[in-house]
Scaffold this active site. Structure first.
Site, mmCIF file in Angstrom:
data_model
loop_
_atom_site.group_PDB
_atom_site.id
_atom_site.type_symbol
_atom_site.label_atom_id
_atom_site.label_comp_id
_atom_site.label_asym_id
_atom_site.label_seq_id
_atom_site.Cartn_x
_atom_site.Cartn_y
_atom_site.Cartn_z
ATOM 1 N N ARG A 296 0.888 -1.060 -0.038
ATOM 2 C CA ARG A 296 -0.033 -0.098 0.002
ATOM 3 C C ARG A 296 0.797 1.369 -0.011
ATOM 4 O O ARG A 296 1.209 1.625 1.002
ATOM 5 C CB ARG A 296 -0.853 0.160 1.192
ATOM 6 C CG ARG A 296 -1.863 -1.231 1.179
ATOM 7 C CD ARG A 296 -2.762 -0.992 2.446
ATOM 8 N NE ARG A 296 -4.134 -1.384 2.524
ATOM 9 C CZ ARG A 296 -4.374 -2.611 3.040
ATOM 10 N NH1 ARG A 296 -3.570 -3.345 3.673
ATOM 11 N NH2 ARG A 296 -5.439 -3.167 2.946
ATOM 12 N N GLU A 431 -12.392 -3.771 -6.844
ATOM 13 C CA GLU A 431 -13.014 -3.252 -5.608
ATOM 14 C C GLU A 431 -14.306 -2.862 -5.860
ATOM 15 O O GLU A 431 -15.057 -2.515 -5.047
ATOM 16 C CB GLU A 431 -12.089 -2.120 -5.024
ATOM 17 C CG GLU A 431 -10.692 -2.501 -4.654
ATOM 18 C CD GLU A 431 -9.912 -1.539 -4.273
ATOM 19 O OE1 GLU A 431 -9.419 -1.240 -3.134
ATOM 20 O OE2 GLU A 431 -9.474 -0.893 -5.331
ATOM 21 N N ASP A 455 -13.244 -3.080 0.255
ATOM 22 C CA ASP A 455 -13.893 -2.031 -0.570
ATOM 23 C C ASP A 455 -15.246 -2.975 -1.556
ATOM 24 O O ASP A 455 -16.267 -2.326 -1.445
ATOM 25 C CB ASP A 455 -13.238 -1.319 -1.483
ATOM 26 C CG ASP A 455 -12.510 -0.226 -0.826
ATOM 27 O OD1 ASP A 455 -13.169 0.586 0.009
ATOM 28 O OD2 ASP A 455 -11.304 0.068 -0.984
ATOM 29 N N CYS A 502 -6.363 -9.231 -2.051
ATOM 30 C CA CYS A 502 -5.511 -8.770 -0.815
ATOM 31 C C CYS A 502 -6.309 -8.103 0.239
ATOM 32 O O CYS A 502 -5.826 -7.294 1.142
ATOM 33 C CB CYS A 502 -4.626 -7.648 -1.482
ATOM 34 S SG CYS A 502 -5.293 -6.439 -2.434
HETATM 35 C C1 PEP Z 1 -9.266 -3.702 -0.153
HETATM 36 O O1 PEP Z 1 -10.323 -2.665 -0.497
HETATM 37 O O2 PEP Z 1 -9.713 -4.766 0.077
HETATM 38 C C2 PEP Z 1 -7.825 -3.022 -0.261
HETATM 39 C C3 PEP Z 1 -6.945 -3.953 0.134
HETATM 40 O O3 PEP Z 1 -7.520 -2.092 -0.269
HETATM 41 P P1 PEP Z 1 -7.588 -0.947 0.933
HETATM 42 O O4 PEP Z 1 -8.134 -1.651 2.382
HETATM 43 O O5 PEP Z 1 -6.474 -0.455 1.327
HETATM 44 O O6 PEP Z 1 -8.856 0.094 0.712
HETATM 45 MG MG MG Z 2 -9.390 -0.656 -1.175
#
Ligand code: PEP
Ligand code: MG
Length: 574
Positions: A296, A431, A455, A502
């Site tokens: 990230r 997402e 998301d 992820c």
């Molecule tokens: C997600 O949205 O699952 C992701 C890995 O991104 P973040 O949690 O950084 O929004």
């Molecule tokens: Mg995300």
């Protein structure tokens, strides 16, 4: 016997006597002084004493914490020497006639208020805790108060405190079997350190200090977030058994550190780690990650007071790629917006920031910073195996635009004679439901997908991931969500591409059998979840998991039903 609850901050059980950490009394009268030079001398002496003390604690911490965690003390030393803070103390002494302790307290309060007001920025909120930690020590020296020294604990104990500062945590020696605090959350400094020290911890109980007496026996259940005060013999024995079982389990998991992730029927899956900075690499290696599935990069931006330069970014990406030594590293271009804000990138207030101007939307609009990041990534690509992915892609046009900019930067660098890998994969996060539903079209143009369930679930269920009231709608096993995930994986395979995940679901022990059944290629999770997930997969039969998936998406109607289906299956395994 009495029970209090809080946030489960670090796995494990501890059964020991309570060591109640008394906070030093740092109250004093704010008197004026007509001898500013005397006050400045007192200040300098206290600074020097604090410096010596922190240096000592840092040395103790080095043996006990990872180098990166001991690093917090370098930050404290820097804070002590920060010219801006020192001149603020001196100004208050010289211009306002305050005594040294009042000058320190007022300056600290000023910075703490500013940092704490950055509610959306956990990083800056943590800095407030650091300022308090450092300046409390300084004040203690100025008024002659005694700062408790946890390193003197010499029998098995559970530390109970209102809060544990980083310097408190670093002094915990091997006699400390766990700790409990009144305040704090899963991402507070103390919780992070507890996980790295592998001691059981429950934080945010609101009442531990009031309810627990010094010397009482207590049990800390770091799995359930429970603290049992003055347990009876039967309860102690029950927890002793649980603790033994957990120790055995950890020893078993540890054996899998060097192993490949294989199901019982020999199918291989990659388990990768999610990281936020090169500082997390130690955990990646300690837990035997087979790759990095999500870096990230926005944390690089959030940890800085300016846009990280191309050079700064290049160094960070290079460090991660080199450290992974040829294992794949998926680096996500910056995902700012939503709950992640940058002090130096003012964005307009929005009614729905998660549905607003964020991630790739910002990058395609403010292309300069996007191009800088892409150049840094391209230059770093020769130091390992790099895959780049774009977050929050909703449409094919967005992916094409982002990729076109990437290709332009690539060509420009090559033209300038800069070495660039010819083996970089370019993929996207899934997402947004629109992208998931159209995955069969996207799959023709991307090299890979990575499913961001944090998301994807919030958008599919229309339930804000930051809103506790609707958190019951965070349903990873809901057949609607599972159908989307399954379709994404199948679409990628149809075109010879691969899919990773992820979001948090990748490390969810109930979701894993379903994801194995769907043929997810890479599971990327927090490093501490890797070994237990690898152990779970070793018990699974991929064909049986396929059967579970079929039932889950074709016959089951609710998240609860799917959860029961999978849990029954897993409980029936040996
Ligand atoms: C997600 O949205 O699952 C992701 C890995 O991104 P973040 O949690 O950084 O929004
Ligand atoms: Mg995300």
């Amino acid at each position: 016997m009495n029970k209090i609850t809080g946030i489960a901050a670090s796995d494990g059980y501890a059964i020991a006597r309570a060591f109640l950490l008394e906070q030093p009394d740092l109250t004093f009268e704010e008197t004026k002084s007509d001898q500013p030079e005397v006050e400045v001398d007192r200040l300098n002496k206290a600074l020097e004493e604090s410096r010596e003390e922190i240096t000592k604690i840092r040395e103790i911490a080095k043996g006990r914490l990872s180098a990166e965690e001991a690093e917090v003390f370098n930050a404290h030393l820097q804070m002590l020497d920060d010219p801006e803070m020192i001149s603020a103390y001196q100004q208050k002494i010289n211009d306002e006639g305050l005594n040294a302790q009042a000058a320190v307290r007022q300056t600290a309060d000023f910075f703490i208020t500013i940092f704490k007001s950055m509610e959306d920025n956990p990083y800056m909120q943590e800095r407030a805790a650091d300022v308090k930690d450092v300046t409390d020590r300084l004040i203690a020296h100025l008024i002659g108060a005694k700062v408790p020294n946890l390193s003197l604990i010499d029998e098995d104990s559970v530390v109970v405190a209102y809060d544990l500062t980083p310097s408190d945590t670093a002094q915990l020696n091997h006699f400390v079997k766990g700790f409990v605090t009144n305040i704090g959350g899963r991402t507070s400094h103390s919780a992070i350190m507890a996980r790295s020290l592998e001691v059981a911890a429950v934080v945010g109980t609101s009442e531990a200090v009031e309810k627990v007496e010094d010397g009482q026996t207590i049990i800390v259940d770091g799995f359930e977030g429970e603290v049992i005060i003055d347990p009876d013999q039967a309860t102690i024995e029950a927890y002793q058994q649980k603790a033994e079982a957990f120790e055995k389990q950890k020893a078993e998991w540890e054996k899998l550190k060097e192993a490949k992730t294989l199901t019982k029927d020999g199918k291989h899956f990659d388990i990768a780690a999610n990281i936020g900075s090169p500082k997390d690499l130690e955990g990646v290696h300690a837990n035997g990650a087979e790759a990095v599935g999500l870096y990230r990069t926005e944390f690089l931006y959030m940890d800085s007071d300016h846009f990280p330069t191309e050079e700064e970014q290049f160094e960070a990406y290079k460090e991660v790629l080199e450290s992974l030594d040829g294992k794949n590293v998926v680096i996500r271009t910056m995902d700012i917006g939503g709950d992640k804000k940058l002090p130096y990138l003012p964005l307009e207030e929005e009614m729905n920031p998660f549905l607003g101007y964020r991630a790739i939307r910002i990058c395609l609009h403010q292309t300069d910073m996007f191009r800088t990041q892409l150049r840094a990534l391209l230059r770093a690509s020769v130091y390992g195996s790099l895959s780049i992915m774009f977050p929050m892609i909703a449409t094919l046009e967005e992916f094409r635009q982002a990729k076109a900019i990437y290709l332009e930067e690539r060509e420009a660098l090559i033209k300038d004679g800069v070495a660039v890998s010819d083996d970089i994969q370019v993929g996207m996060m899934i997402e947004i439901p629109a992208a998931a539903v159209l995955a069969d079209q996207f799959a023709k143009e991307v090299d890979f997908f990575s499913i961001g369930t944090n998301d994807l679930i919030q958008y599919s269920m229309a339930a804000d991931r930051m809103n506790n009231t609707v958190s019951y709608l965070y349903q990873p096993y809901n057949p609607a969500v599972l159908r989307l995930i399954k379709f994404v994986i199948e679409s990628s395979h149809k075109y010879g591409k691969w899919t990773g995940m992820c979001g948090e679901v990748a490390g969810d022990q109930t979701a894993i059998p379903l994801l194995v059944g769907m043929g997810l290629d890479e599971f990327s999770m927090s490093a501490t979840s890797i070994l237990k997930s690898r152990a779970l997969m070793a018990k699974l039969d991929s064909k049986e998991c396929q059967g579970l998936v079929k039932q889950a998406v074709e016959e089951k109607t609710t998240s609860q039903e799917v959860q029961e289906l999978v849990e029954n299956y897993v409980n029936g395994l040996d």
